[in-house]
Scaffold this motif. Sequence first.
Motif, PDB file in Angstrom:
ATOM      1  N   TYR A 173       1.905  12.100   6.094  1.00 47.56           N
ATOM      2  CA  TYR A 173       1.063  10.930   5.861  1.00 47.56           C
ATOM      3  C   TYR A 173       1.476  10.137   4.626  1.00 47.56           C
ATOM      4  CZ  TYR A 173      -1.811  13.211   9.355  1.00 47.56           C
ATOM      5  OH  TYR A 173      -2.246  13.791  10.516  1.00 47.56           O
ATOM      6  N   ARG A 174       2.433  10.652   3.876  1.00 46.75           N
ATOM      7  CA  ARG A 174       2.928   9.896   2.732  1.00 46.75           C
ATOM      8  C   ARG A 174       3.609   8.628   3.239  1.00 46.75           C
ATOM      9  NH1 ARG A 174       5.631  14.534  -1.235  1.00 46.75           N
ATOM     10  NH2 ARG A 174       3.655  15.485  -1.855  1.00 46.75           N
ATOM     11  N   CYS A 175       3.317   7.499   2.600  1.00 50.41           N
ATOM     12  CA  CYS A 175       3.837   6.246   3.140  1.00 50.41           C
ATOM     13  C   CYS A 175       3.926   5.173   2.070  1.00 50.41           C
ATOM     14  CB  CYS A 175       2.949   5.754   4.289  1.00 50.41           C
ATOM     15  SG  CYS A 175       1.254   5.379   3.792  1.00 50.41           S
ATOM     16  N   LEU A 176       4.732   4.165   2.375  1.00 51.88           N
ATOM     17  CA  LEU A 176       4.803   2.928   1.606  1.00 51.88           C
ATOM     18  C   LEU A 176       4.833   1.788   2.606  1.00 51.88           C
ATOM     19  CD1 LEU A 176       5.073   1.609  -1.221  1.00 51.88           C
ATOM     20  CD2 LEU A 176       7.549   1.632  -0.868  1.00 51.88           C
ATOM     21  N   GLU A 177       3.971   0.800   2.407  1.00 48.05           N
ATOM     22  CA  GLU A 177       3.859  -0.331   3.332  1.00 48.05           C
ATOM     23  C   GLU A 177       3.915  -1.634   2.548  1.00 48.05           C
ATOM     24  OE1 GLU A 177       0.802   1.991   6.401  1.00 48.05           O
ATOM     25  OE2 GLU A 177       0.022   0.510   4.992  1.00 48.05           O
ATOM     26  N   ILE A 178       4.754  -2.548   2.996  1.00 49.51           N
ATOM     27  CA  ILE A 178       4.887  -3.866   2.360  1.00 49.51           C
ATOM     28  C   ILE A 178       4.516  -4.933   3.379  1.00 49.51           C
ATOM     29  CG2 ILE A 178       6.416  -5.461   1.155  1.00 49.51           C
ATOM     30  CD1 ILE A 178       8.149  -3.124   0.324  1.00 49.51           C
TER      31      ILE A 178
ATOM     32  N   LYS B 299       0.849  -1.191   0.000  1.00 47.36           N
ATOM     33  CA  LYS B 299       0.000   0.000   0.000  1.00 47.36           C
ATOM     34  C   LYS B 299       0.887   1.244   0.000  1.00 47.36           C
ATOM     35  CE  LYS B 299      -2.432  -0.748   3.721  1.00 47.36           C
ATOM     36  NZ  LYS B 299      -3.495  -0.543   4.751  1.00 47.36           N
ATOM     37  N   GLY B 300       0.459   2.241  -0.749  1.00 52.17           N
ATOM     38  CA  GLY B 300       1.213   3.481  -0.784  1.00 52.17           C
ATOM     39  C   GLY B 300       0.293   4.674  -0.901  1.00 52.17           C
ATOM     40  N   MET B 301       0.668   5.774  -0.246  1.00 53.56           N
ATOM     41  CA  MET B 301      -0.099   7.019  -0.333  1.00 53.56           C
ATOM     42  C   MET B 301       0.850   8.159  -0.680  1.00 53.56           C
ATOM     43  SD  MET B 301      -2.339   9.078   2.558  1.00 53.56           S
ATOM     44  CE  MET B 301      -3.718   7.942   2.534  1.00 53.56           C
ATOM     45  N   MET B 302       0.441   8.968  -1.654  1.00 46.75           N
ATOM     46  CA  MET B 302       1.247  10.113  -2.084  1.00 46.75           C
ATOM     47  C   MET B 302       0.318  11.302  -2.292  1.00 46.75           C
ATOM     48  SD  MET B 302       4.101  11.447  -2.922  1.00 46.75           S
ATOM     49  CE  MET B 302       5.002  12.528  -4.024  1.00 46.75           C
ATOM     50  N   ASN B 303      -0.047  11.969  -1.213  1.00 48.08           N
ATOM     51  CA  ASN B 303      -0.955  13.104  -1.286  1.00 48.08           C
ATOM     52  C   ASN B 303      -0.199  14.427  -1.214  1.00 48.08           C
ATOM     53  OD1 ASN B 303      -3.029  11.292  -1.375  1.00 48.08           O
ATOM     54  ND2 ASN B 303      -3.877  11.782   0.632  1.00 48.08           N
TER      55      ASN B 303
ATOM     56  N   THR C 139      -3.574   8.589  -4.302  1.00 45.63           N
ATOM     57  CA  THR C 139      -2.891   9.860  -4.432  1.00 45.63           C
ATOM     58  C   THR C 139      -3.902  10.952  -4.757  1.00 45.63           C
ATOM     59  OG1 THR C 139      -1.092  11.050  -5.578  1.00 45.63           O
ATOM     60  CG2 THR C 139      -2.264   9.344  -6.837  1.00 45.63           C
ATOM     61  N   ALA C 140      -3.868  12.021  -3.979  1.00 49.54           N
ATOM     62  CA  ALA C 140      -4.836  13.101  -4.105  1.00 49.54           C
ATOM     63  C   ALA C 140      -4.145  14.438  -3.853  1.00 49.54           C
ATOM     64  CB  ALA C 140      -5.984  12.906  -3.108  1.00 49.54           C
ATOM     65  N   VAL C 141      -4.818  15.536  -4.244  1.00 50.80           N
ATOM     66  CA  VAL C 141      -4.240  16.863  -4.055  1.00 50.80           C
ATOM     67  C   VAL C 141      -5.088  17.704  -3.101  1.00 50.80           C
ATOM     68  CG1 VAL C 141      -3.160  16.857  -6.321  1.00 50.80           C
ATOM     69  CG2 VAL C 141      -5.448  17.828  -6.062  1.00 50.80           C
ATOM     70  N   LEU C 142      -5.782  17.034  -2.196  1.00 47.06           N
ATOM     71  CA  LEU C 142      -6.768  17.703  -1.348  1.00 47.06           C
ATOM     72  C   LEU C 142      -6.426  17.659   0.135  1.00 47.06           C
ATOM     73  CD1 LEU C 142      -9.883  16.156  -3.138  1.00 47.06           C
ATOM     74  CD2 LEU C 142      -8.975  18.465  -3.470  1.00 47.06           C
ATOM     75  N   GLN C 143      -5.246  17.154   0.490  1.00 43.57           N
ATOM     76  CA  GLN C 143      -4.935  16.936   1.896  1.00 43.57           C
ATOM     77  C   GLN C 143      -4.013  18.008   2.475  1.00 43.57           C
ATOM     78  OE1 GLN C 143      -2.994  13.223   2.818  1.00 43.57           O
ATOM     79  NE2 GLN C 143      -3.192  13.520   5.018  1.00 43.57           N
ATOM     80  N   PRO C 144      -4.511  18.781   3.438  1.00 48.22           N
ATOM     81  CA  PRO C 144      -3.613  19.703   4.142  1.00 48.22           C
ATOM     82  C   PRO C 144      -2.559  18.920   4.932  1.00 48.22           C
ATOM     83  CG  PRO C 144      -5.933  20.218   4.572  1.00 48.22           C
ATOM     84  CD  PRO C 144      -5.899  18.870   3.912  1.00 48.22           C
TER      85      PRO C 144
ATOM     86  N   LYS D  19      -8.426  15.371 -12.188  1.00 51.42           N
ATOM     87  CA  LYS D  19      -8.570  14.123 -11.434  1.00 51.42           C
ATOM     88  C   LYS D  19      -7.712  14.261 -10.175  1.00 51.42           C
ATOM     89  CE  LYS D  19     -11.101  12.806 -14.795  1.00 51.42           C
ATOM     90  NZ  LYS D  19     -12.561  12.964 -14.665  1.00 51.42           N
ATOM     91  N   ASP D  20      -8.367  14.742  -9.124  1.00 50.95           N
ATOM     92  CA  ASP D  20      -7.630  15.142  -7.922  1.00 50.95           C
ATOM     93  C   ASP D  20      -7.713  14.134  -6.782  1.00 50.95           C
ATOM     94  OD1 ASP D  20     -10.268  15.494  -7.071  1.00 50.95           O
ATOM     95  OD2 ASP D  20     -10.171  17.692  -7.120  1.00 50.95           O
ATOM     96  N   ASN D  21      -8.404  13.029  -7.005  1.00 50.28           N
ATOM     97  CA  ASN D  21      -8.596  12.024  -5.955  1.00 50.28           C
ATOM     98  C   ASN D  21      -8.571  10.665  -6.646  1.00 50.28           C
ATOM     99  OD1 ASN D  21      -9.176  10.809  -3.505  1.00 50.28           O
ATOM    100  ND2 ASN D  21     -11.371  11.211  -3.631  1.00 50.28           N
TER     101      ASN D  21
END
Length: 340
Positions: free
Chosen positions: A255-260, A168-172, A245-250, A227-229
């Motif tokens: 909170y950016r992360c990578l999980e294996i 899982k990965g998040m890049m906001n 990945t979204a452009v709406l997070q203050p 496409k912001d979300n």
Amino acid sequence: MTSLTRRTFLAAAPALAQPPARKISIAFLGAAHSHAEGKIAVVRANPAFSLAGIVEDDPKFRARYEAAGLPLITREKALTDSAIEVIVVESEVKRHARDGFAALNAGKHVHLEKPPADNMTETRTVIEAARRKQRLLQLGYMWRHHPGMNLMLDAARQGWLGDIYLIKGMMNTLITAEQRPEWNLFPGGQMFEQGCHLFDPITRLLGKPAKISSVLKTSGDFKDTLKDNTVAVLEYPRAVAVITTAVLQPTANPYRCLEIFGTNGTAVLRPIEQPVLEIDLAKPAGPYKAGRQKVDLPPFRRYEGDFAELARCITEHKPLSVTLEQEFILQQVLLEASHM
């Protein structure tokens, strides 16, 4: 882009153990990309390189670089001066492939800002030029030399996490209304713009997925189509990878992360910058004990490892750590997930 000063560009990089035998002459073909300032600073601080100049047509950026005391040169000089060995392409995304091809065709080694193109035809053209000219082509994915990311990828490759079944990965991020038109130039929106940084480690670990599904939504109330979300799911024979990945997070960076996730444990990198890596194993494996543990990491600065590797591979006549075939697969996955 933050304000430019002479001090910004003279920020010190770690010193080499020995001074380089020779300086590698390097030039920037375009410097309007948001990563350009940081890369110029890293190049200037690296004793292996000598900055020959910057090519930039936009008067706004030309004035900023000139005020910072940086040399401005013409496109013709950058491409035809035989003393210049390396071209860094930091132009706008729509020009990446054209500028990268021109530099490779001129016989230069190239560091090409990501993504290399917005289509596979131009991507193939650039990669084929690198092969034909036998030049190094390094793409600017900024976490390839990230110490925490590389340790967790190594733990997965060595089998210390067991069989990998989920990533899982998040890049906001958060952008202003004024920035949205620029980010909306491509139909993939935020998935294309920043999701690519997470596709990079995933595809280098697991390769090309069997199936790609993605949801590209416009959630922000801005009366546009950006496409912001966005979410992408990569399906492998025995694993699934999920990227959001979204452009709406203050305050997005923490909170950016990578999980294996594997059958013997997990590796979690959160935040990615400055990195905090935690590994939790059911049974000890490799250098890691059983249980939850934080891994000591050195400080991380973007781009330093990329240009250190580029200098080393040029002087030692060695290939880069990421192959052209891996670059090709990454671009295929990115474009499919971005509906492009």
